[in-house]
Design an enzyme around this catalytic site. Structure first.
Site, short mmCIF file in Angstrom:
data_model
loop_
_atom_site.label_atom_id
_atom_site.label_comp_id
_atom_site.label_asym_id
_atom_site.label_seq_id
_atom_site.Cartn_x
_atom_site.Cartn_y
_atom_site.Cartn_z
N LYS A 206 75.51 7.95 51.23
CA LYS A 206 74.27 7.34 51.73
C LYS A 206 73.44 6.78 50.58
O LYS A 206 72.97 5.65 50.64
CB LYS A 206 73.44 8.38 52.51
N CYS B 163 61.70 6.18 68.60
CA CYS B 163 62.83 6.96 69.15
C CYS B 163 62.88 8.29 68.41
O CYS B 163 63.83 8.61 67.69
CB CYS B 163 64.14 6.17 68.98
N CYS C 222 60.29 6.32 75.32
CA CYS C 222 61.11 5.39 76.09
C CYS C 222 60.28 4.45 76.96
O CYS C 222 60.65 3.29 77.18
CB CYS C 222 62.10 6.15 76.96
N CYS D 161 59.35 1.54 74.90
CA CYS D 161 60.36 1.12 73.92
C CYS D 161 60.84 -0.31 74.23
O CYS D 161 61.16 -0.62 75.38
CB CYS D 161 61.54 2.08 73.97
N CYS E 171 69.37 0.26 76.28
CA CYS E 171 69.64 1.60 75.74
C CYS E 171 70.25 2.51 76.81
O CYS E 171 69.74 2.61 77.92
CB CYS E 171 68.35 2.23 75.21
S1 SF4 Z 1 64.79 3.79 75.26
FE1 SF4 Z 1 66.47 4.44 73.89
S2 SF4 Z 1 65.94 3.59 71.88
FE2 SF4 Z 1 64.11 3.51 73.14
S3 SF4 Z 1 63.00 5.40 72.64
FE3 SF4 Z 1 64.26 5.83 74.46
S4 SF4 Z 1 66.19 6.66 73.69
FE4 SF4 Z 1 65.15 5.67 71.96
#
Ligand code: SF4
Length: 242
Positions: free
Chosen positions: A129, A217, A224, A227, A233
């Site tokens: 990494k 996330c 979500c 998001c 997703c």
């Molecule tokens: S929709 Fe998916 S990417 Fe967005 S916060 Fe929720 S789990 Fe994470």
């Protein structure tokens, strides 16, 4: 109705917009402040191991303000280095590692660490990494989304055999929740990403998903409902969210 397949080309610009208000990942922030030699990026990554960005960033700045080059770090004692990087996790062990890296860079490479993965990986305490992050940030012109996301037309893909994907807990968690990869560990996620991620996003994926994973996330109860990529997703493993 099932979710649509995850389109990384469409998702990353949305993620870039969403993380713009948040602090950049520590090594990208350091590069933006001018600490961007291979030596500085590698040492900063060693300082950051198991240490939060909020702590490791000022510690790396303090070290480089005292001793910006390998030659200058090489003449410090481990105790002097430790005093500069404390309270980074494992500060005493890291101080010895950093002094040893600096000595070898000064003695064997004339103070100028080459952009060579095998050389970087040969140092004690340097894993894949850190090697990939240092090479990706210090050795390419595409220093990440901090400077603007490289879109499909911005840059040619690098040599396919030389991937520079740096996968930490955030990149691992987010890409698996998306359903973009399915892998049990960060190491396996890196291998899986190498098979699906366009190489031009090798550096950007870390720059974007570290703040995205910290602030949107999140590990527990991701956000979500607001998001920007919730449509594609797959929300793999997400049992509760905000
Ligand atoms: S929709 Fe998916 S990417 Fe967005 S916060 Fe929720 S789990 Fe994470």
């Amino acid at each position: 109705m099932g979710k649509i397949p995850f389109d990384i080309e469409a998702a990353l610009p949305l993620v870039a917009d969403a993380v713009r208000p948040y602090p950049k990942a520590a090594m990208f922030e350091l590069a933006e402040r001018g600490y961007r030699t291979v030596f500085q990026q590698l040492v900063a990554c060693v300082v950051s191991i198991r240490t939060r960005d909020e702590e490791s960033l000022p510690l790396s700045v303090r070290l480089f303000d005292r001793a910006p080059t390998a030659a200058e770090v090489a003449v410090l004692t481990p105790e002097q280095i430790a005093a500069l990087i404390r309270p980074a996790t494992f500060w005493d062990r890291k101080a010895v590692q950093i002094r040893d890296i600096a000595r070898r860079v000064a003695d064997d490479f004339g103070g100028d660490l080459p952009c060579d993965e095998a050389t970087l990986r040969s140092f004690s305490g340097v894993g894949v990494k850190c090697a990939n992050l240092a090479l990706g940030i210090a050795c390419t012109q595409r220093g990440g989304a901090a400077a603007g996301l490289g879109g499909p037309d911005d840059a040619a893909d690098p040599e396919p055999e030389r991937r520079l994907i740096a996968v930490d807990v955030h990149v691992h968690r987010v890409t698996n929740r998306w359903g973009y990869v399915s892998a049990p560990t960060p190491e396996k996620t890196m291998e899986a990403l190498a098979g699906v991620l366009p190489p031009r996003y090798d550096v950007e994926i870390n720059a974007l998903l570290v703040p995205f994973g910290k602030h949107i996330c999140t590990g527990v109860r991701p956000k979500c409902s607001t998001c920007p990529v919730r449509d594609p997703c797959q929300q793999v493993g997400v049992t509760s969210h905000r």
